[in-house]
Design a protein around this motif. Structure first.
Motif, PDB file in Angstrom:
ATOM      1  N   ILE A   1       0.349  10.081  -7.618  1.00 45.78           N
ATOM      2  CA  ILE A   1      -0.132   8.711  -7.763  1.00 45.78           C
ATOM      3  C   ILE A   1      -0.585   8.584  -9.216  1.00 45.78           C
ATOM      4  O   ILE A   1      -1.240   9.479  -9.726  1.00 45.78           O
TER       5      ILE A   1
ATOM      6  N   ARG B   1      -3.887  -1.049  -2.292  1.00 41.87           N
ATOM      7  CA  ARG B   1      -4.502  -0.236  -1.255  1.00 41.87           C
ATOM      8  C   ARG B   1      -3.798   1.106  -1.079  1.00 41.87           C
ATOM      9  O   ARG B   1      -2.609   1.231  -1.340  1.00 41.87           O
ATOM     10  N   ILE B   2      -4.579   2.073  -0.610  1.00 43.38           N
ATOM     11  CA  ILE B   2      -4.074   3.376  -0.200  1.00 43.38           C
ATOM     12  C   ILE B   2      -4.503   3.560   1.254  1.00 43.38           C
ATOM     13  O   ILE B   2      -5.648   3.293   1.610  1.00 43.38           O
ATOM     14  N   GLU B   3      -3.583   4.026   2.079  1.00 38.51           N
ATOM     15  CA  GLU B   3      -3.919   4.353   3.462  1.00 38.51           C
ATOM     16  C   GLU B   3      -3.982   5.871   3.588  1.00 38.51           C
ATOM     17  O   GLU B   3      -3.007   6.560   3.278  1.00 38.51           O
TER      18      GLU B   3
ATOM     19  N   HIS C   1       0.845  -1.186   0.000  1.00 37.80           N
ATOM     20  CA  HIS C   1       0.000   0.000   0.000  1.00 37.80           C
ATOM     21  C   HIS C   1       0.880   1.236   0.000  1.00 37.80           C
ATOM     22  O   HIS C   1       2.074   1.153   0.232  1.00 37.80           O
ATOM     23  N   LEU C   2       0.273   2.364  -0.287  1.00 40.48           N
ATOM     24  CA  LEU C   2       0.947   3.638  -0.108  1.00 40.48           C
ATOM     25  C   LEU C   2       0.107   4.458   0.843  1.00 40.48           C
ATOM     26  O   LEU C   2      -1.094   4.221   0.993  1.00 40.48           O
TER      27      LEU C   2
ATOM     28  N   TYR D   1     -11.847   9.462  -2.901  1.00 35.72           N
ATOM     29  CA  TYR D   1     -11.198   8.299  -3.512  1.00 35.72           C
ATOM     30  C   TYR D   1     -12.189   7.156  -3.750  1.00 35.72           C
ATOM     31  O   TYR D   1     -12.122   6.476  -4.768  1.00 35.72           O
TER      32      TYR D   1
END
Length: 127
Positions: free
Chosen positions: A75, A51-53, A5-6, A20
């Motif tokens: 991104i 995934r994105i956090e 994830h980022l 998002y």
């Protein structure tokens, strides 16, 4: 290996989660809150598993400092087709989001546009 994830520090966690999820078909997990660290976050997932956090901790974030740091700059999200890049760019434009790079083919062969999320982070929409 794969990217797990980022993470993105955000000022308005709920607004960014909604953005998002709405525009990129992501699903939000449960909101995490650690009161001892005054930290909250959401993991947002694409159908593919990427995934994105989104993270918030007031002591870390000041808008004045956001654009004056080194590191990640954008991104890039793949839409799957040129037509989808064009239609999503127009949808975001019509919904009031800033387009900072009009749809075009770049010198390195990418067809993309560049938009700003609600907090000014760059998102490349690519094929």
């Amino acid at each position: 290996m794969k990217l797990e994830h980022l993470a993105i520090w955000v000022e308005n966690l709920e607004k960014m989660k909604d953005f998002y999820c709405r525009y990129f078909a992501m699903t939000a997990g449960e909101k995490y809150h650690n009161p001892s660290k005054n930290f909250t976050s959401y993991f947002l997932s694409f159908e593919s598993g990427a995934r994105i956090e989104l993270m918030h901790k007031q002591e870390v974030f000041t808008p004045e400092q956001r654009n004056h740091s080194f590191g990640y700059t954008h991104i890039a999200l793949s839409t799957g087709s040129k037509e989808k890049v064009l239609s999503l760019t127009e949808k975001l434009r019509n919904d009031g989001f800033e387009i900072v790079g009009e749809p075009s083919t770049t010198g390195d062969g990418y067809f993309e546009s560049v938009i700003l999320d609600p907090e000014g982070n760059h998102i490349e929409l690519t094929i």
